[in-house]
Design an enzyme around this catalytic site. Structure first.
Site, PDB file in Angstrom:
ATOM      1  N   HIS A  64     -25.819 -23.642 -13.059  1.00 19.09           N
ATOM      2  CA  HIS A  64     -26.045 -22.305 -13.620  1.00 19.09           C
ATOM      3  C   HIS A  64     -27.320 -22.286 -14.456  1.00 19.09           C
ATOM      4  CE1 HIS A  64     -22.454 -20.481 -12.107  1.00 19.09           C
ATOM      5  NE2 HIS A  64     -21.648 -21.332 -12.736  1.00 19.09           N
TER       6      HIS A  64
ATOM      7  N   HIS B 172     -20.490 -18.929 -19.404  1.00 21.10           N
ATOM      8  CA  HIS B 172     -20.061 -18.911 -18.009  1.00 21.10           C
ATOM      9  C   HIS B 172     -19.412 -17.585 -17.648  1.00 21.10           C
ATOM     10  CE1 HIS B 172     -18.188 -19.787 -14.211  1.00 21.10           C
ATOM     11  NE2 HIS B 172     -19.006 -20.819 -14.110  1.00 21.10           N
TER      12      HIS B 172
ATOM     13  N   GLU C 264     -20.864 -14.894 -15.132  1.00 21.80           N
ATOM     14  CA  GLU C 264     -19.728 -14.306 -14.418  1.00 21.80           C
ATOM     15  C   GLU C 264     -18.888 -13.512 -15.425  1.00 21.80           C
ATOM     16  OE1 GLU C 264     -17.628 -17.398 -12.186  1.00 21.80           O
ATOM     17  OE2 GLU C 264     -19.545 -18.162 -11.489  1.00 21.80           O
TER      18      GLU C 264
HETATM   19 CO    CO Z   1     -19.640 -21.616 -12.341  1.00 16.50          CO
END
Ligand code: CO
Length: 245
Positions: free
Chosen positions: A194, A135, A162
């Site tokens: 995602h 993530h 991210e």
């Molecule tokens: Co997220």
């Protein structure tokens, strides 16, 4: 004293991901502590609200803790399924002050070594290099991904959707692979938004599209970590350690 186990996850709106990746983790934790009343909560406000709108009532962690305390539970084991000690984990842990709170999945060196070898096993199963999507975050805990990366076996690659470790960091190493074929998989509890969009979606910016544009044959493995028995064992062991300590 009344005892409870509260399993706290980020959550997902993907029903299939809840069924295959969150529920099995919850069930295994509940089964490991049969003397504790079972409860679940999600830390994502957005997801809690979205599920409520669909008639599914999974509380946030504050609400779940309040309900357990109101029911007279003085001993609450809070089992967090979060990957890293980031923002969501910290908030849950702070709210659970006075409870036993498990550490995130990727925390101690031993956790990272175990995860690295597990991922090596997935790559062998796939028979091709494995590219993982973590993530990532702006929180200092983003460094956990770099620590894990340094332990990964040959043929296993990790970047994040991210935070500061994007796919671009991996491209030179991937372009240097002898064969242009990879499996892509989320390094997250679930294969949710995602995984389906940023990783394996058909949009031009998905990792699948970016790698295909560089000539790779890309096989998406849309499986969250919660579906892996070894990961569930790690959660149960962490929960036992916080009860025993
Ligand atoms: Co997220």
């Amino acid at each position: 004293m009344k005892k409870a186990i509260l399993v706290v996850s980020f959550g997902t709106t993907w029903r299939e991901a809840r069924r295959t990746c969150i529920a099995p983790v919850e069930d295994e934790l509940f089964a490991a502590f049969p003397d504790r009343a079972p409860a679940r909560a999600y830390t994502s406000r957005f997801i809690v609200r979205r599920l409520q709108a669909q008639g599914e009532d999974i509380p946030g962690e504050a609400e779940a803790l309040e309900a357990l305390r109101a029911a007279g539970c003085g001993d609450i084991l809070v089992a967090c399924t979060h990957m890293i000690p980031g923002e969501e984990y910290e908030r849950a842990a702070a709210l659970a002050e006075g409870c036993r709170v498990t550490r995130p999945l990727l925390d101690a060196e031993a956790d990272l070594e175990r995860m690295a070898s597990l991922l090596g096993g997935v790559a062998r199963e796939e028979g091709r290099p494995l590219v993982l999507m973590g993530h990532g975050t702006d929180h200092a805990a983003d460094g956990v991904y770099a620590r894990l990366r340094s332990k990964l076996p040959e043929g296993v690659f990790l970047a994040c959707v991210e935070g500061s470790h994007g796919l671009a960091e991996l491209l030179p190493a991937l372009d240097a692979l002898p064969e242009k074929r990879v499996t892509v998989m989320p390094l997250m509890l679930v294969a949710g938004d995602h995984a389906h969009n940023d990783l394996a979606g058909d949009g031009p910016d998905s990792w699948k599209s970016v790698l295909e544009a560089r000539g790779f044959d890309v096989r998406p493995r849309l499986q969250g970590l919660g579906a892996l028995a070894e990961v569930r064992r790690m959660y149960v062991e962490k929960a036992r350690r916080s009860v025993d300590s």
